[in-house]
Design an enzyme around this catalytic site. Structure first.
Site, PDB file in Angstrom:
ATOM      1  N   GLU A 187      11.769  -0.234   5.146  1.00 16.10           N
ATOM      2  CA  GLU A 187      12.715  -1.342   4.931  1.00 16.10           C
ATOM      3  C   GLU A 187      12.039  -2.707   4.917  1.00 16.10           C
ATOM      4  O   GLU A 187      12.578  -3.655   4.352  1.00 16.10           O
ATOM      5  CB  GLU A 187      13.802  -1.303   6.004  1.00 16.10           C
ATOM      6  CG  GLU A 187      14.774  -0.159   5.755  1.00 16.10           C
ATOM      7  CD  GLU A 187      15.633   0.122   6.988  1.00 16.10           C
ATOM      8  OE1 GLU A 187      16.165  -0.848   7.549  1.00 16.10           O
ATOM      9  OE2 GLU A 187      15.756   1.299   7.373  1.00 16.10           O
TER      10      GLU A 187
ATOM     11  N   MET B 109       0.849  -1.193   0.000  1.00 20.86           N
ATOM     12  CA  MET B 109       0.000   0.000   0.000  1.00 20.86           C
ATOM     13  C   MET B 109       0.890   1.249   0.000  1.00 20.86           C
ATOM     14  O   MET B 109       0.423   2.347   0.293  1.00 20.86           O
ATOM     15  CB  MET B 109      -0.943  -0.007   1.201  1.00 20.86           C
ATOM     16  CG  MET B 109      -1.899  -1.213   1.188  1.00 20.86           C
ATOM     17  SD  MET B 109      -3.516  -0.880   1.912  1.00 20.86           S
ATOM     18  CE  MET B 109      -3.056  -0.445   3.581  1.00 20.86           C
TER      19      MET B 109
ATOM     20  N   LEU C 154       6.743   3.236   1.449  1.00 17.73           N
ATOM     21  CA  LEU C 154       7.665   2.106   1.619  1.00 17.73           C
ATOM     22  C   LEU C 154       8.655   2.317   2.758  1.00 17.73           C
ATOM     23  O   LEU C 154       9.122   3.430   2.987  1.00 17.73           O
ATOM     24  CB  LEU C 154       8.422   1.882   0.309  1.00 17.73           C
ATOM     25  CG  LEU C 154       7.541   1.641  -0.922  1.00 17.73           C
ATOM     26  CD1 LEU C 154       8.418   1.471  -2.163  1.00 17.73           C
ATOM     27  CD2 LEU C 154       6.632   0.439  -0.733  1.00 17.73           C
TER      28      LEU C 154
ATOM     29  N   HIS D 259       9.247  -3.410   3.338  1.00 15.39           N
ATOM     30  CA  HIS D 259       8.905  -3.645   1.928  1.00 15.39           C
ATOM     31  C   HIS D 259      10.161  -3.957   1.105  1.00 15.39           C
ATOM     32  O   HIS D 259      10.137  -4.815   0.232  1.00 15.39           O
ATOM     33  CB  HIS D 259       8.239  -2.397   1.330  1.00 15.39           C
ATOM     34  CG  HIS D 259       6.981  -1.981   2.007  1.00 15.39           C
ATOM     35  ND1 HIS D 259       6.899  -0.887   2.836  1.00 15.39           N
ATOM     36  CD2 HIS D 259       5.732  -2.513   1.985  1.00 15.39           C
ATOM     37  CE1 HIS D 259       5.660  -0.754   3.277  1.00 15.39           C
ATOM     38  NE2 HIS D 259       4.926  -1.725   2.787  1.00 15.39           N
TER      39      HIS D 259
ATOM     40  N   VAL E 127      10.841  -6.802   9.559  1.00 11.62           N
ATOM     41  CA  VAL E 127      12.025  -5.957   9.716  1.00 11.62           C
ATOM     42  C   VAL E 127      11.742  -4.962  10.836  1.00 11.62           C
ATOM     43  O   VAL E 127      10.635  -4.420  10.928  1.00 11.62           O
ATOM     44  CB  VAL E 127      12.352  -5.218   8.399  1.00 11.62           C
ATOM     45  CG1 VAL E 127      13.547  -4.281   8.581  1.00 11.62           C
ATOM     46  CG2 VAL E 127      12.642  -6.225   7.298  1.00 11.62           C
TER      47      VAL E 127
ATOM     48  N   SER F 176       4.241   1.505   7.945  1.00  7.82           N
ATOM     49  CA  SER F 176       3.925   2.814   7.359  1.00  7.82           C
ATOM     50  C   SER F 176       3.170   3.668   8.356  1.00  7.82           C
ATOM     51  O   SER F 176       3.166   4.892   8.256  1.00  7.82           O
ATOM     52  CB  SER F 176       3.074   2.624   6.099  1.00  7.82           C
ATOM     53  OG  SER F 176       3.728   1.759   5.215  1.00  7.82           O
TER      54      SER F 176
ATOM     55  N   GLY G 159       5.164  -9.972   4.304  1.00 10.61           N
ATOM     56  CA  GLY G 159       5.883  -9.884   5.564  1.00 10.61           C
ATOM     57  C   GLY G 159       5.142 -10.608   6.666  1.00 10.61           C
ATOM     58  O   GLY G 159       3.913 -10.665   6.688  1.00 10.61           O
TER      59      GLY G 159
ATOM     60  N   GLN H 293     -10.327  -2.542   1.821  1.00  9.06           N
ATOM     61  CA  GLN H 293      -9.924  -3.166   3.077  1.00  9.06           C
ATOM     62  C   GLN H 293      -9.912  -2.202   4.260  1.00  9.06           C
ATOM     63  O   GLN H 293      -9.468  -2.554   5.348  1.00  9.06           O
ATOM     64  CB  GLN H 293      -8.578  -3.882   2.923  1.00  9.06           C
ATOM     65  CG  GLN H 293      -7.381  -2.986   2.727  1.00  9.06           C
ATOM     66  CD  GLN H 293      -6.164  -3.790   2.283  1.00  9.06           C
ATOM     67  OE1 GLN H 293      -6.141  -4.354   1.189  1.00  9.06           O
ATOM     68  NE2 GLN H 293      -5.158  -3.882   3.127  1.00  9.06           N
TER      69      GLN H 293
END
Lengths: 295, 295
Positions: free
Chosen positions: B42, B37, B40, B44, B183, B193, B154, B68
């Site tokens: 790390e 989405m 970005l 992603h 991450v 995000s 992820g 969503q």
């Protein structure tokens, strides 16, 4: 794992089929797909015939899908004849016949369902709750397994076709849907695997359905209302057969709503119950020279 | 229609993308797909990095999917920075960046929905009705559009991953799902995000979430019950931050049930509400030397 009948390969395993239809091995070759529940008749063979003219390879599936039968519906009674089907498919020019077991198709179930929209509450959907969930489930699975360029559906199951076309459009499925006209017996009865469940007397009466739809279509083109058309069709069937009306509906196609400002096509569809089976038929009406019918 | 940034192609149109990724033109080339989405971080880029090692082409999508987000959720507030995203994606080695508008993705809606099963009522699903319907909808659309060999997700959105893995398994999707570890910032906070929506004070407190999960994991391995573990985690977060607990749950993974005889993995997951945003995190616990926890 792979049997051959007159050059046609018979496959029961998803893995074997996917290996056979592997993307890299079919470069430049197109695949036409004919999904069926078996007990093949000329309607299915017309789908194969059209698929052959448009594709390099034709894959047919035969799978009586338990997910689209409701409680009390005719899953067990649904006619099956695998040997005859295999012969007919091979003669018609099917290259690969896929016949999975229910266990192969549904080994596990995490409970994810595909629910159709308002299209599914019209026509057959009204009396078959969950039916089109099962249709969408098996269609998405089969399309993912076969990865066809084109898939062929008969206009006889017009509601199924409308819902599948909407699914393909709204979910960007990579398969083009090809509509194939209903194939009929000489007396006008639409070909159906369920016709064998009619008694001799019922079989004689059954062409009344198509006659009634033709009368309704003629009335539609004179400018009659949907209510008048539906009444005429129901009355004609009831007076000329022992069948009981499940529904007669005139709806915009493929929206399946009672009114649509954009639709140029309408469907006049009915379902009729006989002793051991239920028959459906329909007629697609184009709007050229007449006003939209009013309810 | 196609812009280039350091050799990366930027595409907004489904049709252009599908033409570009046409099956016949990518013979022998594999496509790795990273759906995002945007905004970005790390996390992603770790997905892109793994995709690069396993595929010939890497496609990333950036699409803030309205389907969503529920009413009152942060669709409008969801952070966006297309220029920065494009630069980061190009630097990370993305070959094709797909950024459709909502109108491009959802031009029409026939009302067909994909409903997740019991997995969706646990964890975040309990407070976000319809959220995973929207996730499955966009995932099926994106997979059909991109037709990837592998897609990268992820572990931070562990519930989403569990549901998507189940969808792929039960519906024979042709894309392999690759799990990539979460991450984290140097202080342990999972990259998200949404972290930019934290106040300075909240940002300082937020690593408490991961610390609490580690404490819970340690307790789990001593043989404590699920109830004890959940209580410990909730208490630690409440005592050491201004965050309010949305849930803390210890569940079998990927079934997301409170008990499972077959599961070898468990997930300890939580969601914590701050002033302007809600953070999630989790820890996957393997069952080796201990009994299954009892409720």
């Amino acid at each position: 794992m792979v049997a051959k009948t007159r050059g046609m390969k018979i496959v029961h395993s998803i893995e074997v089929l996917q290996h056979m239809l592997n993307r890299d091995e079919r470069i430049g070759r197109t695949v036409g797909f004919v999904p069926t529940m078996g007990f093949l008749h000329e309607g299915h063979l017309a789908l194969v015939e059209q698929a052959r003219t448009q594709n390099d390879l034709v894959v047919m599936s035969i799978f009586v899908n338990p997910a689209q039968f409701g409680p009390g519906e005719d899953f067990e009674a649904y006619p099956r004849d695998i040997e005859r089907d295999s012969r007919l498919a091979a003669e018609a020019g099917v290259d690969v016949l896929f016949m999975p077991t229910p266990e192969e198709m549904y080994p596990q179930d995490g409970g994810i369902r595909i629910l159709p929209g308002p299209q599914a509450t019209a026509l057959c959907g009204a009396s078959r709750p969950g039916h089109f969930d099962g249709v969408l489930k098996v269609i998405l699975k089969l399309f993912n397994i076969v990865d066809p360029d084109r898939a062929y559906f008969g206009m006889k199951d017009a509601q199924q076709l409308a819902i599948i076309e909407t699914f393909v459009r709204d979910y960007n499925l990579r398969t083009a849907i090809v509509r194939v006209p209903t194939v009929r017996e000489p007396d006008g009865l639409a070909k159906s695997s369920r016709n064998v469940n009619l008694s001799e007397k019922e079989r004689e009466e059954a062409p009344v359905i198509q006659q009634a739809l033709q009368k309704g279509a003629a009335l539609f083109h004179t400018g009659a209302s949907a209510e008048q058309v539906e009444k005429e069709v129901a009355q004609y069937i009831t007076e000329h057969s022992s069948g009981r009306i499940d529904y007669v509906s005139l709806l915009a196609y493929p929206e399946l709503t009672t009114s649509s400002e954009t639709s140029r096509e309408w469907i006049l569809a009915c379902a009729v119950k006989f002793e051991k089976t239920r028959l459906i038929d329909n007629s697609i009406l184009s709007v050229f020279s007449k006003e939209f019918p009013t309810q």
